[in-house]
Enzyme design. Structure first.
Site, mmCIF file in Angstrom:
data_model
loop_
_atom_site.group_PDB
_atom_site.id
_atom_site.type_symbol
_atom_site.label_atom_id
_atom_site.label_comp_id
_atom_site.label_asym_id
_atom_site.label_seq_id
_atom_site.Cartn_x
_atom_site.Cartn_y
_atom_site.Cartn_z
ATOM 1 N N GLY A 23 0.799 -1.221 0.000
ATOM 2 C CA GLY A 23 0.000 0.000 0.000
ATOM 3 C C GLY A 23 0.827 1.263 0.000
ATOM 4 O O GLY A 23 0.365 2.328 -0.418
ATOM 5 N N GLU A 24 2.064 1.150 0.437
ATOM 6 C CA GLU A 24 2.926 2.327 0.552
ATOM 7 C C GLU A 24 3.152 3.031 -0.776
ATOM 8 O O GLU A 24 3.181 4.259 -0.845
ATOM 9 C CB GLU A 24 4.271 1.911 1.157
ATOM 10 C CG GLU A 24 5.222 3.072 1.384
ATOM 11 C CD GLU A 24 6.527 2.619 2.026
ATOM 12 O OE1 GLU A 24 7.548 3.306 1.836
ATOM 13 O OE2 GLU A 24 6.528 1.573 2.720
ATOM 14 N N ASP A 25 3.315 2.262 -1.860
ATOM 15 C CA ASP A 25 3.645 2.912 -3.131
ATOM 16 C C ASP A 25 2.703 2.611 -4.296
ATOM 17 O O ASP A 25 2.900 3.147 -5.394
ATOM 18 C CB ASP A 25 5.082 2.571 -3.544
ATOM 19 C CG ASP A 25 5.376 1.090 -3.472
ATOM 20 O OD1 ASP A 25 4.445 0.315 -3.196
ATOM 21 O OD2 ASP A 25 6.536 0.702 -3.702
ATOM 22 N N THR A 26 1.679 1.761 -4.088
ATOM 23 C CA THR A 26 0.790 1.464 -5.226
ATOM 24 C C THR A 26 -0.704 1.557 -4.913
ATOM 25 O O THR A 26 -1.517 1.508 -5.829
ATOM 26 C CB THR A 26 1.064 0.043 -5.779
ATOM 27 O OG1 THR A 26 0.831 -0.921 -4.734
ATOM 28 C CG2 THR A 26 2.485 -0.081 -6.298
ATOM 29 N N ARG A 27 -1.054 1.703 -3.630
ATOM 30 C CA ARG A 27 -2.477 1.676 -3.263
ATOM 31 C C ARG A 27 -3.285 2.762 -3.983
ATOM 32 O O ARG A 27 -4.370 2.497 -4.496
ATOM 33 C CB ARG A 27 -2.654 1.845 -1.747
ATOM 34 C CG ARG A 27 -4.116 1.759 -1.310
ATOM 35 C CD ARG A 27 -4.273 2.057 0.174
ATOM 36 N NE ARG A 27 -3.525 1.132 1.009
ATOM 37 C CZ ARG A 27 -3.933 -0.094 1.314
ATOM 38 N NH1 ARG A 27 -5.098 -0.540 0.834
ATOM 39 N NH2 ARG A 27 -3.195 -0.876 2.082
ATOM 40 N N GLY A 55 -13.460 -5.578 13.225
ATOM 41 C CA GLY A 55 -13.647 -6.480 14.357
ATOM 42 C C GLY A 55 -13.013 -7.837 14.167
ATOM 43 O O GLY A 55 -12.976 -8.644 15.093
ATOM 44 N N GLU A 89 1.714 -13.032 2.729
ATOM 45 C CA GLU A 89 0.661 -13.233 1.725
ATOM 46 C C GLU A 89 1.211 -14.037 0.553
ATOM 47 O O GLU A 89 0.566 -14.970 0.067
ATOM 48 C CB GLU A 89 0.168 -11.885 1.186
ATOM 49 C CG GLU A 89 -0.792 -11.144 2.079
ATOM 50 C CD GLU A 89 -1.260 -9.839 1.444
ATOM 51 O OE1 GLU A 89 -1.870 -9.031 2.169
ATOM 52 O OE2 GLU A 89 -1.020 -9.629 0.244
#
Length: 288
Positions: A23-27, A55, A89
């Protein structure tokens, strides 16, 4: 002695595609545009900030979502290997590749495939930092503790390294060497490939239908795909001669290239009812 791994085939999946990315560079850039394109084409996609339920344990849900996805798209960027979550992942994705009929596609966003395969460049730097973090603050005065930490570090990093190598060897897209690096064009290629993979089973022409391939080619040339115009083609023939079969075959072949599409059949039967337009529209909108 050689070991064998049993595969699970014909599994029912909750998602069509799982997106694995940093997520840091492509989100908010490439992945955001890719996700939007997949959704517009009716491809049910898991993206962590869109699908995670509040939750629940995030990591557990992410790994479960990988199992529940038919395809995985792995977006390798400079920050991907810096995230232990991304690497975990990736290990899970590669495990599913070996034990189920799940298929993964790598996208090399701003790193070379060789960097991922050989763990060089930014990938090597990231793995070195992970190693230092694992042993940071640990007291290595006792031999037993030192060996335990070394074993854990080696096992964890070993899985990550193997997963990176396996993923880099898969067929995918190297953005910088595909369509001259145009992101929109690469996204279109990815969407088209996944649409073709996800098309109905009956999309393939039955080999028992003699002459169907030739008839499809003739019909496809008449459609003049790519011309910015409207085409209306009539297929004439006796009942039972294969008109609907031909129309269905050409629809299944070409439909992945369109954002909106619908196949309405049995029009004659439907037209006998007074609600022809209503019924046709209902069937149409349910497919779009």
């Amino acid at each position: 002695m050689a070991s064998s791994t049993s595969r699970v085939h014909n599994k029912s999946y909750q998602y069509d595609v799982f997106l694995s990315f940093s997520g840091e560079d492509t989100r908010r850039t490439f992945v955001d545009h890719l996700y939007d394109a997949l959704q517009r084409h009716g491809i049910h996609t898991f993206k962590d900030d869109e699908r995670l339920q509040k939750g629940k344990k995030i990591k557990d849900e992410l790994l479960k979502s990988i199992e529940d996805s038919k395809f995985c798209v792995i977006v390798f960027s400079k920050s991907y290997a810096s995230s232990s979550w991304c690497l975990d992942e990736l290990v899970k994705i590669m495990e599913c590749q070996k034990t189920t009929d799940q298929v993964a596609f790598p996208v090399f966003y701003d790193v070379e495939p060789s960097e991922v395969r050989k763990q060089s460049g930014s990938v090597a730097e990231a793995l070195t930092k992970h190693t230092k973090k694992m042993v940071a603050g640990k007291t290595l005065t006792r031999t037993a503790i030192g060996k335990a930490i070394a074993k854990h570090t080696k096992k964890k990093l070993g899985k990550w390294r193997e997963a990176l190598k396996d993923a880099a060897n898969l067929s995918g897209w190297d953005l910088r060497n595909t369509t001259d690096g145009h992101e929109a064009k690469v996204i279109k290629l990815i969407v088209e490939r996944l649409s073709l993979e996800l098309r109905p089973i009956n999309a393939n022409v039955d080999e028992r239908l003699v002459g169907m391939e030739h008839r499809m080619l003739n019909l496809q040339s008449s459609l003049e795909i790519g011309i910015k115009d409207v085409r209306m083609i009539g297929i004439k023939g006796m009942g039972g001669s294969g008109k609907t079969t031909l129309a269905r075959a050409i629809f299944d072949k070409l439909s992945p290239h369109f954002e909106a599409k619908s196949f309405i059949e049995n029009v004659r039967e439907v037209s006998k009812a007074s609600c022809l337009v209503c019924c046709c529209c209902k069937g149409k909108y349910s497919q779009i």
